[in-house]
Write a protein that holds these residues in place. Structure first.
Motif, PDB file in Angstrom:
ATOM      1  N   ARG A  77       4.241  77.663 -25.232  1.00 28.57           N
ATOM      2  CA  ARG A  77       4.097  76.728 -24.105  1.00 28.57           C
ATOM      3  C   ARG A  77       5.190  76.991 -23.070  1.00 28.57           C
TER       4      ARG A  77
ATOM      5  N   MET B 230      -0.258  72.888 -31.388  1.00 25.70           N
ATOM      6  CA  MET B 230      -0.002  71.595 -30.760  1.00 25.70           C
ATOM      7  C   MET B 230       1.314  70.965 -31.212  1.00 25.70           C
TER       8      MET B 230
ATOM      9  N   GLU C 240      -2.458  66.891 -16.981  1.00 24.61           N
ATOM     10  CA  GLU C 240      -1.170  66.821 -17.685  1.00 24.61           C
ATOM     11  C   GLU C 240      -1.295  66.575 -19.182  1.00 24.61           C
ATOM     12  N   SER C 241      -2.375  65.924 -19.605  1.00 22.05           N
ATOM     13  CA  SER C 241      -2.515  65.624 -21.035  1.00 22.05           C
ATOM     14  C   SER C 241      -2.842  66.885 -21.843  1.00 22.05           C
TER      15      SER C 241
ATOM     16  N   GLN D 190      -2.477  70.198 -23.528  1.00 25.32           N
ATOM     17  CA  GLN D 190      -1.285  70.936 -23.966  1.00 25.32           C
ATOM     18  C   GLN D 190      -1.632  72.154 -24.820  1.00 25.32           C
TER      19      GLN D 190
ATOM     20  N   SER E  42      -0.842  60.648 -25.255  1.00 31.12           N
ATOM     21  CA  SER E  42      -1.357  61.588 -26.271  1.00 31.12           C
ATOM     22  C   SER E  42      -1.563  62.977 -25.677  1.00 31.12           C
ATOM     23  N   LYS E  43      -1.326  63.985 -26.499  1.00 30.51           N
ATOM     24  CA  LYS E  43      -1.582  65.377 -26.087  1.00 30.51           C
ATOM     25  C   LYS E  43      -3.011  65.730 -26.454  1.00 30.51           C
TER      26      LYS E  43
END
Ligand code: UDP
Ligand code: UDP
Length: 476
Positions: free
Chosen positions: A441, A432, A358-359, A361, A281-282
């Protein structure tokens, strides 16, 4: 900690004097680490209430920390408050900042007991350290915590009295030196605009004049930025304004060098983020720095916007933003409603570490300059929600100049306006899941790589810092 005999053989002795707020202190503590790594002897000045935070950052180093008493009996400042983060209202900033002059005597008395100072890095808010540096005969560098874009744009606007030409608060004004930049009066705090004519406004203007004049007479400015991030604005500042801006940032250790173990007792959000990563999951990180004061009504709208957006989120609420006396949001019940999708944290977090996870975002940020730098260096796009000071200009930089973020939708379209849940929800989804968010991003990730190179051996910030040390220590 202390002055060891080995240090007497080092290349020089630098005195650092950070202003008493987290946003101004944290980057200078990282600078302390950089100076120590280059064999300089470091002394940091602060006040008793701010000392433990500084001691923790400099634990296991040879830096010396000296606390000077903070002036007492300043009518407006509640006893025991020695940091702007703790002020009951940001309106007290000017009495607080002006009171620091009463530290000059103790500061200078302390300097007489120290090894000879090679140079000093003083927060720009301590205008009076210019006098001390002159008396003791060492160069003074100032640190403001602004990027060169904000510094250049605000300085050009102020020098050319551009705001005076505007008929209304919403009239678009062209920053003629950088004609693609359009601003309105609403980008600036009332104190900067000279919009008030009360005691606070006169304190504000007295303070700004003194600190700007002292900065102009100083040896240079230390800037938490890297040349490649804002080359045009750095060049403008250095050729047309000055004193010379030394870009030695990003001023923080990149979190990938700091494994989880360094966090001591693992905070709950570490496991929570790890779990989100395992699930694939982000996560959206939501935090507004150490100073911002949000109304209970605004907190409610944030909660609703996050709930309706359906994204995973980690939301940090500082005690200053959430007082149980006025709060209408029941955090426990809210967490229950959003189930495992959202987490609310009220304690101090390691923000750089979170952004590097890392999760993570996306970042809903007030665009304090440290937060902007940390997000860019982590390659995380920003949903810009500025609230005061340099934040609206930083937000412009993020969204329009380097294009690493989107702007939250305010009710009235103004840069610092109230945000309804729908305005947040829509832009969170775009950040997102949308195409614009993905584009930002990609840009953020590109800049993260450039930032990494800038602080690596031989990179622009690495070399600038070495040049600064070489120039100051060869004249000592
Ligand atoms: N503190 C204080 N005055 C200050 C700065 C800190 O009384 O000027 C106290 C503060 O109330 C808290 C402790 O020192 O109990 C640590 O504050 P810090 O800012 O480190 O943590 P935070 O409250 O932001 O989590
Ligand atoms: N910060 C943090 N943990 C928190 C809150 C803030 O580490 O819980 C750090 C953040 O990473 C940044 C600084 O505090 O380095 C805040 O500076 P910024 O310029 O973003 O905002 P300000 O607090 O000055 O408004």
């Amino acid at each position: 900690m202390g002055y060891s005999s080995e240090q007497e053989h080092n290349d020089g002795h630098v005195v650092l004097f950070p202003f008493m707020s987290k946003g101004h202190t944290i980057p200078l503590l990282h600078l302390a680490h950089l100076f120590l790594a280059r064999r300089l002897c470091v002394t940091v000045f602060t006040t008793p209430a701010n000392r433990s935070f500084i001691d923790q950052y400099l634990a296991d180093t040879s830096a010396t920390v000296i606390s000077l008493p903070f002036p007492q009996n300043i009518p407006e400042i509640p006893a025991g408050i020695e940091s702007t983060d703790k002020l009951p209202s940001i309106d007290l900033f000017y009495p607080f900042a002006l009171a620091t002059i009463h530290m000059q005597f103790d500061f200078e008395r302390s300097l007489t007991t120290l090894p000879r100072v090679t140079f000093m890095v003083s927060d720009g808010f301590f205008w009076w350290t210019l006098d001390s540096a002159a008396k003791f005969g060492f160069p003074r560098f100032v640190f403001y915590g602004f990027g060169n874009y904000a510094l250049s744009v605000s300085s050009f606007v102020s020098q050319n009295r551009l705001l005076h030409g505007a008929e209304s608060d919403d009239e678009l004004i062209t920053v003629t030196r950088f004609p693609w930049i359009k601003i309105t009066k609403k980008y600036f705090d009332d104190a900067f605009r000279g919009a008030d004519h009360n005691r606070q406004a006169s304190q504000a203007s007295e303070f700004h004049v003194m600190s700007v004049v002292a900065a102009a007479r100083s040896h240079g400015m230390i800037v938490n930025s890297f040349y490649e991030l804002e080359p045009m604005f750095t060049d403008y500042w250095n050729t047309e304004c000055g004193p010379r801006a030394w870009c030695v940032g990003p001023l923080f250790h990149l979190a990938q060098d700091e494994p989880h173990d360094d966090l001591g007792d693992k905070p709950t959000w570490v496991d929570w983020l790890d779990k989100k990563l395992e699930e694939g999951s982000k996560v959206l990180y939501v935090a507004f720095g150490s100073q911002a004061a949000l109304s209970a009504e605004q907190i409610q709208e944030i909660a609703l916007g996050l709930e309706n957006s359906m994204v995973n989120f980690l939301w940090v609420i500082r005690s200053k933003q959430y007082s149980s006396d006025t709060a209408t949001l029941d955090i426990k019940a809210f967490e229950e409603r959003v189930k495992r999708r959202g987490m609310v944290v009220k304690e101090w977090v390691d923000q750089k570490w979170i952004l590097m996870h890392e999760s993570v975002q996306g970042f809903v940020s007030h665009c304090g300059w440290n937060s902007v730098m940390e997000s860019i260096c982590a390659g995380v796009p920003i949903l810009a929600w500025p609230m005061m000071a340099d934040q609206p200009i930083n937000a412009k930089f993020v969204v329009e100049e380097v294009k690493v973020g989107l702007r939250v939708e305010t009710c009235d379209g103004s840069p610092k306006g109230f945000v309804k849940s729908e305005g947040l929800e829509k832009m969170v989804k775009e950040l997102m899941e949308g195409e614009k968010g993905e584009k930002a991003r990609r840009e953020a990730k590109k800049l993260a790589e450039v930032a990494r190179k800038a602080v690596s051996e031989g990179g622009s910030s690495w070399s600038t810092l070495q040049l600064l040390i070489d120039e100051t220590t060869c004249n000592k």
